[in-house]
Each structure stands twice: as C-alpha cells, then as structure tokens.
Scaffold this motif. Structure first.
Motif, PDB file in Angstrom:
ATOM      1  N   GLY A  20       0.185  -4.672   0.081  1.00 16.71           N
ATOM      2  CA  GLY A  20       0.342  -3.324   0.597  1.00 16.71           C
ATOM      3  C   GLY A  20      -0.659  -2.368  -0.018  1.00 16.71           C
ATOM      4  N   MET A  21      -0.960  -1.296   0.707  1.00 22.60           N
ATOM      5  CA  MET A  21      -1.896  -0.281   0.235  1.00 22.60           C
ATOM      6  C   MET A  21      -1.134   0.781  -0.567  1.00 22.60           C
ATOM      7  SD  MET A  21      -5.047   1.102   0.441  1.00 22.60           S
ATOM      8  CE  MET A  21      -5.819   0.656   1.997  1.00 22.60           C
ATOM      9  N   PRO A  22      -1.408   0.926  -1.873  1.00 19.28           N
ATOM     10  CA  PRO A  22      -0.711   1.951  -2.671  1.00 19.28           C
ATOM     11  C   PRO A  22      -1.306   3.330  -2.399  1.00 19.28           C
ATOM     12  CG  PRO A  22      -2.204   0.693  -4.059  1.00 19.28           C
ATOM     13  CD  PRO A  22      -2.307   0.092  -2.679  1.00 19.28           C
ATOM     14  N   ILE A  23      -0.543   4.206  -1.810  1.00 23.73           N
ATOM     15  CA  ILE A  23      -1.022   5.521  -1.390  1.00 23.73           C
ATOM     16  C   ILE A  23      -0.130   6.611  -1.971  1.00 23.73           C
ATOM     17  CG2 ILE A  23      -1.338   7.061   0.597  1.00 23.73           C
ATOM     18  CD1 ILE A  23      -2.103   4.644   2.230  1.00 23.73           C
ATOM     19  N   ARG A  24      -0.755   7.663  -2.457  1.00 24.64           N
ATOM     20  CA  ARG A  24      -0.054   8.883  -2.832  1.00 24.64           C
ATOM     21  C   ARG A  24      -0.398   9.979  -1.830  1.00 24.64           C
ATOM     22  NH1 ARG A  24       1.813   9.119  -8.232  1.00 24.64           N
ATOM     23  NH2 ARG A  24       1.183   7.320  -9.510  1.00 24.64           N
ATOM     24  N   ALA A  25       0.479  10.963  -1.709  1.00 22.78           N
ATOM     25  CA  ALA A  25       0.234  12.064  -0.785  1.00 22.78           C
ATOM     26  C   ALA A  25       0.840  13.339  -1.347  1.00 22.78           C
ATOM     27  CB  ALA A  25       0.816  11.754   0.595  1.00 22.78           C
ATOM     28  N   ASN A  26       0.356  14.480  -0.849  1.00 25.04           N
ATOM     29  CA  ASN A  26       0.937  15.765  -1.250  1.00 25.04           C
ATOM     30  C   ASN A  26       0.762  16.760  -0.120  1.00 25.04           C
ATOM     31  OD1 ASN A  26      -1.590  17.582  -1.839  1.00 25.04           O
ATOM     32  ND2 ASN A  26      -2.034  15.613  -2.823  1.00 25.04           N
ATOM     33  N   GLY A  27       1.527  17.831  -0.187  1.00 24.03           N
ATOM     34  CA  GLY A  27       1.455  18.846   0.861  1.00 24.03           C
ATOM     35  C   GLY A  27       2.501  19.920   0.650  1.00 24.03           C
ATOM     36  N   THR A  28       2.929  20.551   1.736  1.00 27.60           N
ATOM     37  CA  THR A  28       3.934  21.609   1.677  1.00 27.60           C
ATOM     38  C   THR A  28       4.918  21.448   2.830  1.00 27.60           C
ATOM     39  OG1 THR A  28       2.591  23.108   3.036  1.00 27.60           O
ATOM     40  CG2 THR A  28       2.329  23.258   0.645  1.00 27.60           C
ATOM     41  N   PHE A  29       6.125  21.996   2.637  1.00 28.01           N
ATOM     42  CA  PHE A  29       7.056  22.124   3.752  1.00 28.01           C
ATOM     43  C   PHE A  29       7.725  23.495   3.662  1.00 28.01           C
ATOM     44  CE2 PHE A  29       9.758  20.261   0.431  1.00 28.01           C
ATOM     45  CZ  PHE A  29      10.933  20.997   0.529  1.00 28.01           C
ATOM     46  N   PRO A  70      -6.035   4.404  -4.473  1.00 22.00           N
ATOM     47  CA  PRO A  70      -6.473   3.958  -5.802  1.00 22.00           C
ATOM     48  C   PRO A  70      -7.977   4.162  -5.952  1.00 22.00           C
ATOM     49  CG  PRO A  70      -5.029   2.323  -4.795  1.00 22.00           C
ATOM     50  CD  PRO A  70      -5.322   3.340  -3.732  1.00 22.00           C
ATOM     51  N   GLN A  71      -8.448   4.340  -7.178  1.00 24.43           N
ATOM     52  CA  GLN A  71      -9.848   4.675  -7.403  1.00 24.43           C
ATOM     53  C   GLN A  71     -10.786   3.633  -6.815  1.00 24.43           C
ATOM     54  OE1 GLN A  71     -10.810   7.618  -8.744  1.00 24.43           O
ATOM     55  NE2 GLN A  71     -12.810   6.997  -7.979  1.00 24.43           N
ATOM     56  N   GLU A  72     -10.419   2.338  -6.904  1.00 21.95           N
ATOM     57  CA  GLU A  72     -11.288   1.298  -6.358  1.00 21.95           C
ATOM     58  C   GLU A  72     -11.411   1.422  -4.833  1.00 21.95           C
ATOM     59  OE1 GLU A  72      -8.620   0.844  -8.118  1.00 21.95           O
ATOM     60  OE2 GLU A  72      -9.270   0.063 -10.074  1.00 21.95           O
ATOM     61  N   ILE A  73     -10.292   1.700  -4.187  1.00 17.65           N
ATOM     62  CA  ILE A  73     -10.314   1.867  -2.733  1.00 17.65           C
ATOM     63  C   ILE A  73     -11.078   3.120  -2.360  1.00 17.65           C
ATOM     64  CG2 ILE A  73      -8.891   2.146  -0.672  1.00 17.65           C
ATOM     65  CD1 ILE A  73      -8.654  -0.594  -1.872  1.00 17.65           C
ATOM     66  N   GLN A  74     -10.893   4.210  -3.124  1.00 18.05           N
ATOM     67  CA  GLN A  74     -11.577   5.460  -2.827  1.00 18.05           C
ATOM     68  C   GLN A  74     -13.085   5.296  -2.971  1.00 18.05           C
ATOM     69  OE1 GLN A  74     -10.005   8.422  -1.721  1.00 18.05           O
ATOM     70  NE2 GLN A  74     -12.160   8.738  -1.197  1.00 18.05           N
ATOM     71  N   ASP A  75     -13.530   4.557  -4.003  1.00 19.91           N
ATOM     72  CA  ASP A  75     -14.964   4.316  -4.184  1.00 19.91           C
ATOM     73  C   ASP A  75     -15.525   3.533  -3.004  1.00 19.91           C
ATOM     74  OD1 ASP A  75     -14.799   5.623  -6.569  1.00 19.91           O
ATOM     75  OD2 ASP A  75     -14.732   3.804  -7.803  1.00 19.91           O
ATOM     76  N   MET A  76     -14.773   2.551  -2.520  1.00 23.98           N
ATOM     77  CA  MET A  76     -15.228   1.760  -1.383  1.00 23.98           C
ATOM     78  C   MET A  76     -15.334   2.625  -0.134  1.00 23.98           C
ATOM     79  SD  MET A  76     -13.397  -1.536   0.376  1.00 23.98           S
ATOM     80  CE  MET A  76     -12.106  -0.465   1.034  1.00 23.98           C
ATOM     81  N   ILE A  77     -14.336   3.496   0.090  1.00 24.14           N
ATOM     82  CA  ILE A  77     -14.355   4.376   1.257  1.00 24.14           C
ATOM     83  C   ILE A  77     -15.548   5.329   1.202  1.00 24.14           C
ATOM     84  CG2 ILE A  77     -13.109   6.239   2.423  1.00 24.14           C
ATOM     85  CD1 ILE A  77     -10.521   4.900   1.547  1.00 24.14           C
ATOM     86  N   THR A  78     -15.801   5.886   0.009  1.00 24.85           N
ATOM     87  CA  THR A  78     -16.920   6.811  -0.158  1.00 24.85           C
ATOM     88  C   THR A  78     -18.250   6.120   0.092  1.00 24.85           C
ATOM     89  OG1 THR A  78     -15.634   8.054  -1.790  1.00 24.85           O
ATOM     90  CG2 THR A  78     -18.014   8.411  -1.758  1.00 24.85           C
TER      91      THR A  78
END
Length: 332
Positions: free
Chosen positions: A122-131, A220-228
């Motif tokens: 599974g892809m470990p994802i964090r998120a944030n926002g407002t309601f 995760p940082q590794e995934i973010q680096d790959m996306i960038t």
C-alpha cells in the motif's frame, strides 16, 4: 414598600452566556430559578433556547436585552401563562448556541495505507486541510448532546471527525484517485465525497458540514523524490536541449568561468552545437532550392586550355572545338 423593592431586587437575575468562548458551540445556563424582573441578554451571533423538561419552549434569535416576564414568557409554548409569585420563580434551562460557522484544521495523525498495484503493502499517504461546520438542528442537538452536556467545544467535534476521517480518506482516494502519484489533481472530487459522508455523520448531532477541503497530500520522501524527478523530466521534454540551455545559462551567469575543465567542456560543446546547426542549415538550403548544379567546367586538357568539356548553353559534350557542334555557342 421599601422591603418589597429590596426582595424583588434580591430575586432578580440576569440570564446570559456567562462562560463565552470563541471555540464553544453551546453553553447551558443551569437549572436555576428565573425570578420576576429577570432579564435575558442575547449577544450577536447567539441564539437562546428555553428548555423545560427536555422540551423546547421557545427560540430567540435577535440579539438584545429582554425582560423575561413581559417579553419572553408570553412567547413560550407551554409556559406563557406562568405567573410569578412573591417567592416563586420559573425553573427552566436556557441553552445558548453559537450560530457562526467554525473552521477547523485537520491532518492525519499516521500515514494511511492506500492499496495500489505499484506497492504491494500500500501507498503510505498523509493529508491535511480544513473543514467548516455549524449547528443547524436545535432539536437534534438537544436530544443527542445538550441533554447530557452543559457545554460543547469545537475540539469535541474535531475528535469525532478525525475518528472516521482516515476511513473516509481511504475510501475516496481509492475511488477518485485515478493517478495515485498525482492525487492533488483529484483533490476536489475526493474532498466532495468526504464532505457528503461527514455531513451524514454530523446530522446525527444536529450539525452540518458546509465545506471540506484537502490542502495537500504528502508522500514518503522516497516517493516524493521520484515524483519530482519524473515531473522534471516531463517538463524538460528534450534532455539534450535542456543540457545545452543549462550550460549556456551557466556561462552567461558566470557560474561556468574560463580556465577550468568545465569551461573548456562548455566551449567545446557550444562549438560542436554551432557547427552542427550550421551544417543543418546548409543542407537545408540546398534541399530547399531544388536546383541542379551546372555541369563541371573542367579544362579540356592539362595543357592550359580554357575550353569547357560541355557546352554551357545546351550541355552537349565538346571535343575541343571552339564552337558547340550542337547549338553553335562559342566555347573559347
């Protein structure tokens, strides 16, 4: 007469939100007696609800100061005939409700594992926002919450929301996250689905979710680096051209200066590139004209004769004559 005025002032009280806080959704004025001459104070952004034996007697929404015995009791549903005695008062509860919309920031406490074929675990994802939420049903609010609590804070709602938010994020990311590596592109659709589900959850408490937003998804940082890196390559398109432009910019900015290996390499690359461009332009010009070059006009012999081997007028072969045997053009 003076004694009656004294006792009347002793019994008089003020019904108001005594413990007001900006993050408080409602506050209950306790089960105390309201005496004759009491006043009700409603401040802007507040509603006052008179409750007797768990039943709503009246709702007052306009801010201001009111006399309870002359301006409030006549409008209460079952208590409008109540008459104050010398020592008797009316025992009711008054619920003050904050009518504004509350904006709350949220964020996942732990990564959410979203199923994806690329990652078996599974892809470990964090998120944030407002309601944003507000009270919209006083009957349900009193029945489900205010009947048991004397006050209710925004933090109480946030705890309830975050308890189910991880499951809703997993549900709507899996449903609307068409590109797992670019969830931000589908953030609006994901947020819309979550808002609808949360609204159904909060309706049970007499509140409604008026807005829900996902500000960002974090990998995760590794995934973010790959996306960038992938995004950079897609933006560059032509890697060779990108290298050429980068090297030119480096020289122009002074970052690549003379005397070093980097400068020599840069100069060599620029020279080769310019030469290649010139050759391409020359070949292109020849192709564009579409004309044949005239036949070679080499001398007829090595003895210094200037007579051409072919007639420049008609192209017939010349055997050393002064005039063309075909058209008569002078050759010498």
């Amino acid at each position: 007469m003076g004694a009656m005025v004294f006792f009347r002032n002793q019994f008089a009280n003020v019904v108001e939100w005594e413990e007001f806080r900006e993050d408080m959704i409602f506050w209950k004025w306790g089960n105390r007696e309201i005496k004759k001459g009491s006043k009700l104070i409603i401040r802007p952004g507040q509603d006052a609800i008179f409750v007797n034996n768990g039943k709503i007697e009246g709702i007052f929404e306009d801010d201001g100061e009111y006399s309870i015995d002359s301006e409030i009791i006549p409008f209460l549903s079952t208590l409008k005939g109540f008459k104050f005695g010398f020592n008797s008062g009316m025992r009711v509860e008054v619920l003050f409700v904050n009518t504004k919309e509350f904006t709350v920031r949220w964020g996942t406490q732990n990564p959410i594992l979203i199923p994806t074929p690329q990652l078996p675990g599974g892809m470990p994802i964090r998120a944030n926002g407002t309601f944003v939420f507000k009270v919209n049903d006083y009957v349900t609010l009193i029945d489900k919450i205010a009947g048991m609590k004397s006050s209710y804070l925004v933090e109480d709602v946030k705890i309830r929301i975050t308890a189910v938010l991880d499951q809703l994020l997993m549900k709507w990311i899996s449903r609307e996250g068409k590109d797992m590596f670019n969830l931000q592109a589908n953030a609006a659709d994901i947020a819309r689905g979550i808002r609808e589900d949360l609204d159904m959850e909060m309706l049970d408490n007499g509140m409604t979710i008026t807005d829900f937003r996902v500000m960002s998804f974090n990998y995760p940082q590794e995934i973010q680096d790959m996306i960038t890196k992938t995004a950079s390559h897609e933006m560059i398109g032509n890697l060779q051209k990108y290298q050429q432009v980068s090297m030119t910019d480096g020289i122009a900015s002074g970052k690549v200066q003379g005397g070093g290996a980097a400068s020599d390499m840069a100069g060599m690359m620029m020279g080769m590139n310019l030469a290649n461009e010139m050759m391409k332009n020359m070949n292109g010009n020849q192709t564009d004209t579409g004309k044949k070059s005239p036949p070679d006009s080499a001398p007829a012999s090595s003895g210094g004769s200037t007579k051409p081997n072919f007639c420049p007028n008609c192209g017939s072969k010349n055997e050393g004559a002064n005039f063309c045997p075909n058209c008569g053009h002078k050759l010498g």
